[in-house]
Scaffold this motif. Structure first.
Motif, PDB file in Angstrom:
ATOM      1  N   LYS A  70      15.364  48.044   9.884  1.00  0.00           N
ATOM      2  CA  LYS A  70      14.202  48.437  10.687  1.00  0.00           C
ATOM      3  C   LYS A  70      13.731  49.854  10.378  1.00  0.00           C
ATOM      4  O   LYS A  70      12.635  50.250  10.800  1.00  0.00           O
ATOM      5  CB  LYS A  70      14.534  48.339  12.179  1.00  0.00           C
ATOM      6  CG  LYS A  70      15.005  46.970  12.638  1.00  0.00           C
ATOM      7  CD  LYS A  70      13.964  45.890  12.428  1.00  0.00           C
ATOM      8  CE  LYS A  70      14.434  44.557  13.007  1.00  0.00           C
ATOM      9  NZ  LYS A  70      13.492  43.452  12.720  1.00  0.00           N
ATOM     10  N   CYS A  98      10.221  45.024   8.331  1.00  0.00           N
ATOM     11  CA  CYS A  98      10.970  45.847   9.273  1.00  0.00           C
ATOM     12  C   CYS A  98      10.415  45.767  10.690  1.00  0.00           C
ATOM     13  O   CYS A  98      10.829  46.540  11.562  1.00  0.00           O
ATOM     14  CB  CYS A  98      10.958  47.307   8.811  1.00  0.00           C
ATOM     15  SG  CYS A  98       9.293  48.045   8.712  1.00  0.00           S
ATOM     16  N   SER A 100       9.547  45.511  14.439  1.00  0.00           N
ATOM     17  CA  SER A 100      10.306  45.438  15.681  1.00  0.00           C
ATOM     18  C   SER A 100       9.330  45.585  16.835  1.00  0.00           C
ATOM     19  O   SER A 100       8.476  46.478  16.824  1.00  0.00           O
ATOM     20  CB  SER A 100      11.367  46.541  15.747  1.00  0.00           C
ATOM     21  OG  SER A 100      11.940  46.607  17.038  1.00  0.00           O
ATOM     22  N   THR A 102       9.798  46.767  19.650  1.00  0.00           N
ATOM     23  CA  THR A 102       9.984  47.996  20.419  1.00  0.00           C
ATOM     24  C   THR A 102       9.021  49.095  20.003  1.00  0.00           C
ATOM     25  O   THR A 102       8.630  49.924  20.837  1.00  0.00           O
ATOM     26  CB  THR A 102      11.430  48.503  20.259  1.00  0.00           C
ATOM     27  OG1 THR A 102      11.690  48.745  18.874  1.00  0.00           O
ATOM     28  CG2 THR A 102      12.420  47.481  20.777  1.00  0.00           C
ATOM     29  N   HIS A 212      17.727  40.580  13.537  1.00  0.00           N
ATOM     30  CA  HIS A 212      17.139  40.521  14.881  1.00  0.00           C
ATOM     31  C   HIS A 212      17.839  41.332  15.964  1.00  0.00           C
ATOM     32  O   HIS A 212      17.398  41.304  17.112  1.00  0.00           O
ATOM     33  CB  HIS A 212      17.083  39.057  15.346  1.00  0.00           C
ATOM     34  CG  HIS A 212      16.132  38.219  14.556  1.00  0.00           C
ATOM     35  ND1 HIS A 212      14.842  38.625  14.284  1.00  0.00           N
ATOM     36  CD2 HIS A 212      16.278  36.997  13.969  1.00  0.00           C
ATOM     37  CE1 HIS A 212      14.225  37.692  13.566  1.00  0.00           C
ATOM     38  NE2 HIS A 212      15.075  36.709  13.366  1.00  0.00           N
ATOM     39  N   PHE A 214      17.695  44.352  16.586  1.00  0.00           N
ATOM     40  CA  PHE A 214      16.787  45.368  17.121  1.00  0.00           C
ATOM     41  C   PHE A 214      15.327  44.924  17.068  1.00  0.00           C
ATOM     42  O   PHE A 214      14.418  45.753  17.134  1.00  0.00           O
ATOM     43  CB  PHE A 214      16.962  46.679  16.340  1.00  0.00           C
ATOM     44  CG  PHE A 214      18.385  47.147  16.288  1.00  0.00           C
ATOM     45  CD1 PHE A 214      19.102  47.354  17.449  1.00  0.00           C
ATOM     46  CD2 PHE A 214      19.027  47.358  15.070  1.00  0.00           C
ATOM     47  CE1 PHE A 214      20.424  47.775  17.419  1.00  0.00           C
ATOM     48  CE2 PHE A 214      20.343  47.780  15.016  1.00  0.00           C
ATOM     49  CZ  PHE A 214      21.045  47.988  16.187  1.00  0.00           C
ATOM     50  N   THR A 215      15.108  43.608  16.954  1.00  0.00           N
ATOM     51  CA  THR A 215      13.735  43.106  16.965  1.00  0.00           C
ATOM     52  C   THR A 215      13.140  43.137  18.363  1.00  0.00           C
ATOM     53  O   THR A 215      11.947  43.399  18.542  1.00  0.00           O
ATOM     54  CB  THR A 215      13.695  41.670  16.414  1.00  0.00           C
ATOM     55  OG1 THR A 215      14.129  41.683  15.042  1.00  0.00           O
ATOM     56  CG2 THR A 215      12.294  41.092  16.476  1.00  0.00           C
ATOM     57  N   ASN A 216      13.972  42.862  19.370  1.00  0.00           N
ATOM     58  CA  ASN A 216      13.519  42.855  20.757  1.00  0.00           C
ATOM     59  C   ASN A 216      14.710  43.241  21.620  1.00  0.00           C
ATOM     60  O   ASN A 216      15.636  43.881  21.122  1.00  0.00           O
ATOM     61  CB  ASN A 216      12.928  41.480  21.113  1.00  0.00           C
ATOM     62  CG  ASN A 216      11.986  41.520  22.305  1.00  0.00           C
ATOM     63  OD1 ASN A 216      12.412  41.484  23.434  1.00  0.00           O
ATOM     64  ND2 ASN A 216      10.679  41.597  22.049  1.00  0.00           N
ATOM     65  N   GLN A 432      13.803  36.365  17.657  1.00  0.00           N
ATOM     66  CA  GLN A 432      15.060  36.936  18.133  1.00  0.00           C
ATOM     67  C   GLN A 432      15.794  36.022  19.104  1.00  0.00           C
ATOM     68  O   GLN A 432      16.959  36.253  19.410  1.00  0.00           O
ATOM     69  CB  GLN A 432      14.816  38.296  18.788  1.00  0.00           C
ATOM     70  CG  GLN A 432      14.089  38.263  20.110  1.00  0.00           C
ATOM     71  CD  GLN A 432      12.579  38.171  19.959  1.00  0.00           C
ATOM     72  OE1 GLN A 432      12.068  38.150  18.835  1.00  0.00           O
ATOM     73  NE2 GLN A 432      11.869  38.152  21.072  1.00  0.00           N
TER      74      GLN A 432
END
Length: 553
Positions: A70, A98, A100, A102, A212, A214-216, A432
């Protein structure tokens, strides 16, 4: 004459599974670190490198790889006026794969303004040229987690510590918390795995963690779900309900795990106490009566007698989960009712997700969907109804399997089937969400090659997804390349479900249940009696019981 055996060494009395000895894949991999464990090795004597610490090390390495994947999306560049900004130009978030949620949510949810979620509203232009009022779109605990991460990022930014763009600080704070949540997931799952603790290496080293984690914000829910199952396994139904209720306040799926708990408790008769009840075994399951008697005599600690009524414990867990969910949601619902309803409103009006089975069919057939063309904000009523009915039918089928199996299924097996059914029939399968299945799959079907193949297929869906989102005008991929890989992912999950059902009806093939193990996650139903259940009609009774009582059939 033999006077007696050697002095007992508890450190060597260990029934732990040894993958380097009984799994060809692990045996080949072990040659890089010295080869398989010795035939006469004493298991469980390591002072520092215990299995759990090794698993934590694996997890940290793969989480670091996930953060590195990411990292291109938090790189900074300079705007024409000299201000620092994220380098998301020309679809970099897609070409670098990458992306994400967030990062864009920091501005989209107005967190950059320091606003409290659910209280802050804003207007957005709709595709048809109108405007609509928007609020935070996540469940309460996920929204509060974002708010906490924002406060920490802003505090860091105002301090003399080395800084960066606030959104970069925010992403790192959120990622750190999600990493801790995934470590909790690994810890709880390793505890639940019992003698097969090394199966959890598939959880720690899953390709889906890299893609995944840190994807959500789904690692929060997996932590609550895993610890909720651990509390249930330790026969603490109140704590289990609280943890699953908290998970439901972060994402929906932990609440789905209550269904399998109730169904298994329905199958148990808490009043009978026999040797087969304590072990979870029937006489016809035991290949050697002498071996079974030796096992019972030498390991009395494995025989559990409990005063807890299974159905009562299940009711307590369900009640605690519902009460916890209400207590978490009620303050926000009372103070900011419009903001609290936003999550439910969006899920009602949302159309078929790109990853859903319904969109896959649309992609290849040109089908306009159950509801046809809809205006923005108009709910796909028929699609909502169909997806709900399909899920309920799948749950009824899973309950039928649980009741008619020759031996009571394990809780992890039913939990995987329910969550997989939810994802396959739902109109939304965000990428995710696949993390939900990983801990359950490892506990339900610990076949390493099979699980690794599924996780790899699921992780690889990310690449065509990113290049499909990039767009054909920027040399992206056609939609069918993406939906084709989604179809392969769905088929892989269906295959896992079929294998689990096959093992439920053939418990002798279940790796977890070897060496007289019943259900490590079962809690009050672990090693409990598995009666005929005369109060059920014959078509809902265990198949082998019907054959035993009606041999002519």
């Amino acid at each position: 004459m033999w006077a007696g055996g050697p002095a007992a060494d508890p450190r060597s009395v260990d029934g732990r599974d040894r993958p380097s000895r009984n799994d060809s894949l692990v045996a080949q991999l072990s040659t890089t670190v010295g080869g398989p464990v010795g035939d006469h090795a004493l298991i469980g004597r390591a002072r520092f490198w215990t299995p759990l610490r090794v698993l934590f090390l694996f997890t940290v390495v793969f989480l670091a790889l996930g953060w590195g994947a990411k990292a291109p999306c938090i790189q900074q560049t300079s705007a024409p006026d000299g201000r620092a900004m994220l380098d998301w130009g020309d679809g970099r978030q897609y070409t670098a794969m990458c992306y994400s949620d967030t990062v864009p949510l920091y501005g989209a949810e107005r967190l950059d303004e320091g606003a409290f979620p659910y209280k802050k509203s804003w207007t957005e232009e709709t595709p048809d040229g109108g405007v609509e009022t928007r609020y935070m779109e996540y469940p309460v605990l996920s929204g509060l987690y974002q708010y906490l991460g924002m406060q920490i990022a802003k505090t860091w930014d105002a301090s003399p510590l080395p800084g960066a763009l606030q959104v970069v600080l925010y992403f790192n704070v959120i990622a750190f918390g999600l990493a801790l949540a995934w470590l909790v997931t690994v810890w709880a799952s390793a505890t639940l795995a019992g003698r097969r603790v090394w199966d959890i290496a598939l959880l720690a080293c899953s390709p889906l963690v890299i893609v995944h984690a840190f994807t959500n914000f789904d690692a929060l829910a997996t932590a609550f779900a895993a610890t909720g199952l651990l509390a249930w396994a330790r026969r603490k139904p109140v704590l289990a309900g609280i943890l699953l209720g908290l998970g439901g306040a972060a994402k929906l799926y932990p609440l789905l795990l209550l269904g399998p708990i109730v169904v298994l408790c329905l199958r148990v008769d808490p009043m009978r106490r026999t040797p087969s009840a304590h072990t979870g075994l029937r006489l016809r399951d035991i290949d050697s009566g002498a071996r079974a008697l030796t096992w019972l005599r030498e390991t009395p600690d494995r025989i559990r007698v409990t005063s807890q009524r299974p159905l009562g414990a299940a009711g307590v867990a369900v009640g605690a989960a519902a009460s916890t969910w209400v207590l978490v949601n009620l303050p926000i619902a009372l103070l900011f009712p419009q903001g609290w309803r936003e999550f439910f409103r969006l899920n009602t009006t949302r159309h078929a997700d790109p990853d859903s089975l319904y969109n896959v069919i649309t992609s290849f057939t040109g089908w306009s969907g159950f509801d046809g063309e809809l205006a923005h904000g108009e709910a796909p009523t028929i699609l909502n109804t169909v997806s709900l009915l399909l899920f309920l039918l799948a749950c009824l089928l899973i309950a039928y399997i649980a009741l008619t199996a020759p031996r009571r299924p394990r809780l992890a097996q039913l939990c995987f089937l329910v969550v997989a059914a939810f994802l396959l029939t739902n109109k939304v399968w965000s990428p995710q969400y696949s993390l939900w299945l990983v801990p359950l799959a490892v506990l339900a079907l610990p076949h390493r090659r099979i699980l690794l193949a599924w996780m790899t297929i699921d992780a690889l869906v990310w690449a065509p997804r990113m290049f499909y989102y990039l767009g054909l005008d920027r040399k992206g991929l056609p939609e069918q390349w993406f939906t084709g890989t989604v179809a392969l992912r769905d088929l892989a999950v269906v295959g896992l479900c079929a294998l689990i059902v096959w093992q439920i009806y053939r418990p002798a093939q279940d790796l977890v249940r070897r060496d007289f193990v019943d259900d490590p996650v079962g809690g009050v139903v672990d090693r409990a009696t598995d009666p005929l259940l005369p109060w059920l009609p014959e078509w809902l009774r265990p198949w082998d019981s019907l054959r035993h009582h009606h041999p002519a059939r």
